[in-house]
Design an enzyme around this catalytic site. Structure first.
Site, PDB file in Angstrom:
ATOM      1  CG  ASP A  13      -2.070  -1.778   1.177  1.00 43.25           C
ATOM      2  OD1 ASP A  13      -2.807  -1.925   0.051  1.00 43.25           O
ATOM      3  OD2 ASP A  13      -1.727  -2.188   2.383  1.00 43.25           O
ATOM      4  N   GLY A  15       1.724   3.349  -2.574  1.00 45.72           N
ATOM      5  CA  GLY A  15       1.971   4.035  -3.653  1.00 45.72           C
ATOM      6  C   GLY A  15       2.317   3.314  -4.929  1.00 45.72           C
ATOM      7  CE  LYS A  16       3.408  -2.392  -4.637  1.00 43.63           C
ATOM      8  NZ  LYS A  16       3.132  -2.137  -3.168  1.00 43.63           N
ATOM      9  CG  HIS A  41      -2.632  -1.626  -7.906  1.00 40.68           C
ATOM     10  ND1 HIS A  41      -2.339  -2.588  -7.792  1.00 40.68           N
ATOM     11  CD2 HIS A  41      -2.959  -0.721  -9.269  1.00 40.68           C
ATOM     12  CE1 HIS A  41      -2.347  -2.866  -9.064  1.00 40.68           C
ATOM     13  NE2 HIS A  41      -2.670  -1.587  -9.629  1.00 40.68           N
TER      14      HIS A  41
END
EC number: 6.3.4.4
Length: 431
Positions: A13, A15-16, A41
């Site tokens: 989690d 922010g990939k 995501h």
């Protein structure tokens, strides 16, 4: 030009999705190499919001080839639903822009049921905090050499014997757990109904990727979850069921280790975690609540609230080493705007002794206490910043101190969910 591997440097989690989307502009191919549809995501492109779980982030970009590698476990029902959902948003997905490895293991209904049953258990140590989507049980069958793989759907004459082999394991297991029996016919019917919808995407992706690599195509490997959830190097047993470290980009896509070039780790400017397991810097007070509210820290797939805490430089430095990270993309710096003081974990106290790594022992992990360094916060805003000149001086000091502590440079800095709100320090593809 280097091929680029993107991995989470914390517990997922980080922010990939945004970073992969940002990098995908330069890539020709985007590859998922591990995990399943347990890693949701969100991508924000213009006024459109895309929520992905299984498909590579490059799928929303025209002219990009997306590949689901052999290291992924695929739920065919979810795949069909995710493709349909994106189609409703105007994203056309065809065998021309999506390829799936012929040897990916499939997640079946019995895997989802088993996962959910385990997570509902009240027995101490059984509940891990999974998404109940069948990921772990599917990997168990892969390692146990009884998985149904995508290529098996193309050979219906041999499917029955493979289902029998699968049920030879699951039938006694289900009886022991008090679950209803499941018939071979039901499994076959499930697979036959989905086969025509997913078989057109099947390919020998290892060969396709190697040919692309030799032709000089730029490949972006997209990791799921985070390195601290790695089955070997994470906070075991509170981990996922696959290797999430960068080295698995090669194994999980069918390429040799030389295919990996630059490794970009993604880390939030603070720390979050979903589910159970150790979390040395967790904040159970109003500060943790504030960070969670500002950062909208809820799981994309499950809606579960994430646990929040200060940045843990010890853990990120550890993942820099286990993943061979060349540079970090630091995300959500804007969430820390306005804090008078910000703390960073620089070491642990374990039974009165200072240590500079997270111990492998589960009991020791539960006993470590964070040693903090306090850094002055900043009054200005970092939200939407697109250059160093836009950042408050103290925010820059915070970033520089993190670089020193984790022993890796910040290559990218993200200051909002918008892809344009990114400060580029070093282009990973130009390494």
């Amino acid at each position: 030009m280097a091929n680029v591997v993107v991995v989470g440097a914390q517990w997922g989690d980080e922010g990939k999705g945004k970073i992969v989307d940002w990098l995908s502009i330069e890539a020709d191919i985007v590859v998922r190499f591990q995990g399943g549809h347990n890693a949701g995501h969100t991508l924000v492109i213009g006024n459109q919001v895309y929520k992905l779980a299984l498909l590579p982030s490059g799928i929303v970009r025209l002219g990009k080839l997306s590949v689901i590698g052999n290291g992924v476990v695929v739920d065919p029902q979810h795949l069909v639903e995710e493709i349909a959902k994106l189609a409703a948003q105007g994203i056309e997905i065809t065998p021309d822009n999506l390829k799936i490895a012929e040897n990916v293991p499939l997640i079946l209904g019995l895997h989802r049921e088993l996962d959910a049953h385990r997570e509902s258990s009240t027995v101490e140590g059984v509940k891990i905090g999974t998404t109940k989507r069948g990921i772990g049980p599917a990997y168990e069958d892969k390692v146990g050499r009884r998985a149904i793989r995508l290529m098996d759907l193309a050979e219906p004459d041999t499917l029955d014997e493979k289902i029998v082999r699968l049920l030879a394991h699951h039938e006694p297991l289900r009886r022991g757990l008090g679950l209803e029996p499941i018939s071979a016919g039901a499994i076959r019917a499930e697979l036959e109904s989905l086969a025509p919808k997913i078989l057109p995407f099947m390919d020998a992706t290892w060969d396709l990727l190697e040919n692309a690599r030799r032709a000089g195509k730029r490949i972006l490997f997209e990791g799921a979850q985070g390195a601290l959830l790695d089955i070997d190097h994470g906070t075991y047993p509170f981990v996922t069921s696959s290797n999430t470290v960068a080295a698995n980009a090669a194994t999980g896509s069918g390429l040799g280790p030389k295919a990996i070039g630059y490794v970009l780790g993604i880390a939030k400017a603070y720390t979050t975690r979903v589910g159970g397991g150790p979390f040395p810097t967790e904040l159970l007070d109003e500060t943790g609540q504030l960070i969670g509210d500002r950062g909208h820290e809820y799981g994309v797939n499950t809606g579960r609230r994430r646990r929040c805490g200060w940045f843990d430089a010890v853990l990120v430095r550890q993942t820099v080493k286990t993943c061979g990270i060349d540079g970090i993309a630091l995300t959500k710096l804007d969430i820390l705007d306005g804090f008078k003081e910000i703390k960073v974990c620089v070491g642990y106290d374990l039974d009165g002794r200072r240590i500079d790594r997270l111990p492998a022992s589960q009991s020791a992990q539960a006993r470590v206490k964070p040693i903090y360094e306090t850094i002055d916060g900043w009054e200005g805003t970092t939200a939407g910043a697109r250059s160093w000149a836009d950042l408050p001086a103290q925010a820059i000091k915070y970033v520089r101190r993190i670089e020193e502590l984790i022993e890796a440079p910040v290559a990218l800095l993200s200051t909002s969910p918008e892809r344009a709100d990114t400060i580029l320090v070093h282009d990973p593809f130009r390494d």
